[in-house]
Write a protein that holds these residues in place. Structure first.
Motif, short mmCIF file in Angstrom:
data_model
loop_
_atom_site.label_atom_id
_atom_site.label_comp_id
_atom_site.label_asym_id
_atom_site.label_seq_id
_atom_site.Cartn_x
_atom_site.Cartn_y
_atom_site.Cartn_z
N ASN A 62 -6.68 3.33 0.62
CA ASN A 62 -5.65 4.06 1.04
C ASN A 62 -5.91 4.87 0.67
O ASN A 62 -4.24 5.70 0.17
CB ASN A 62 -4.31 2.34 0.25
CG ASN A 62 -4.16 2.67 -0.83
OD1 ASN A 62 -5.63 2.26 -2.00
ND2 ASN A 62 -3.85 1.83 -0.48
N SER B 176 1.25 10.82 1.98
CA SER B 176 0.35 9.68 2.76
C SER B 176 -0.29 10.73 3.84
O SER B 176 0.26 12.26 4.53
CB SER B 176 1.42 9.48 3.89
OG SER B 176 1.29 8.37 5.11
N SER C 203 -2.53 5.79 -12.61
CA SER C 203 -2.53 6.22 -11.24
C SER C 203 -1.91 7.12 -10.34
O SER C 203 -1.30 7.83 -10.94
CB SER C 203 -2.21 4.67 -11.28
OG SER C 203 -1.71 5.00 -9.31
N ARG D 260 -5.33 6.10 -2.72
CA ARG D 260 -4.92 6.24 -4.00
C ARG D 260 -5.97 6.61 -5.25
O ARG D 260 -7.33 5.41 -4.63
CB ARG D 260 -4.46 4.71 -4.59
CG ARG D 260 -3.25 4.71 -5.85
CD ARG D 260 -2.45 3.25 -6.06
NE ARG D 260 -3.45 2.52 -6.17
CZ ARG D 260 -4.03 2.00 -7.09
NH1 ARG D 260 -3.57 2.47 -8.57
NH2 ARG D 260 -4.50 1.38 -7.45
N SER E 264 -0.99 7.62 -6.25
CA SER E 264 -0.82 7.73 -5.01
C SER E 264 -0.60 9.18 -4.16
O SER E 264 0.50 9.69 -4.93
CB SER E 264 0.50 6.86 -4.86
OG SER E 264 -0.09 5.09 -5.30
#
Lengths: 113, 111
Positions: free
Chosen positions: A71, A27, A22, A73, A24
């Motif tokens: 989002n 932002s 994963s 991710r 992320s």
């Protein structure tokens, strides 16, 4: 601001298993790229996702796949693991074009036994 | 195919200047990047060149010659913390975010 977060940091898997990694991104970054790093080959591009679409793909077999969520991710999946898949998998994010460089995550160290 | 070449290892003395060379042969060219990677850590962005010439950023400078397929990273006033691998990478397409990396140059700074 938070950097690029990759989980897990370390993984040990057995040949034939599958694994999901994963990432992320920072932002606001919509582009996520994945690389495999091995001592002999250096960093090799796996694929890039932008706005949930795969925008570029490297020369890896179909066992390597990925996706991106709304989002931003991203996950990458490796099926039917082989010993040669042992490597550091790095994720990198950028707003769009990487003119000012990606920001890399710390990577997931995958060991296949 | 894409080919990025850089020396495997270099050693230099604290306070000195070192130049790390990179030559490339790619089907297209849309920018050259240098990254620094300390052992066990993520690569961090150092510089980006898309036009010929020298880009200076503090103690680090990067040069590009597109006609020669050549770049170098110049590190001045070397410090012990500069011991790391330095990665040269080329983007071959406009707007693409896939980079082709060399295998990296491991620089060791000695006192």
């Amino acid at each position: 601001k938070a950097g690029v977060t990759q989980t897990p940091r370390y993984l040990i898997k057995t040949r034939g298993q599958q694994v999901t990694l994963s990432c992320s991104p920072i932002s606001g970054h919509r582009s996520v790229s994945w690389y495999q790093q091995t001592p002999g080959q250096g960093l090799q591009f796996l694929f890039e996702y932008f706005s949930e679409t795969q925008r570029n793909k490297g020369n890896f077999p179909g066992r390597f796949s990925g996706r991106q969520f709304s989002n931003s991710r991203s996950e990458m999946n490796v099926s039917t693991l082989e010993l040669g898949d042992s490597a550091l998998y790095l994720c990198a994010s950028s707003r769009d074009s990487a003119n000012y460089g990606y920001t890399f995550g710390s990577g997931t160290r995958l060991t296949v036994v | 195919g894409q080919n990025i070449d850089q020396p495997t290892e270099m050693t230099a003395t604290e306070g000195a200047i070192v130049q790390i060379n990179c030559t490339y042969q790619t089907s297209g060219f849309n920018g050259l990047f240098w990254y620094q990677q300390h052992a066990g850590e993520a690569p961090t962005f150092l510089s980006y060149n898309v036009l010929d010439g020298l880009e200076e950023k503090g103690r680090f400078s990067s040069f590009l010659s597109r006609s020669k397929g050549y770049s170098y990273l110049l590190l001045k006033e070397l410090q012990m913390k500069d011991s790391a691998s330095y990665l040269c990478a080329v983007r071959d397409q406009n707007g693409a975010n896939n980079l082709f990396f060399g295998t990296g140059t491991r620089l060791t700074v000695i006192p």
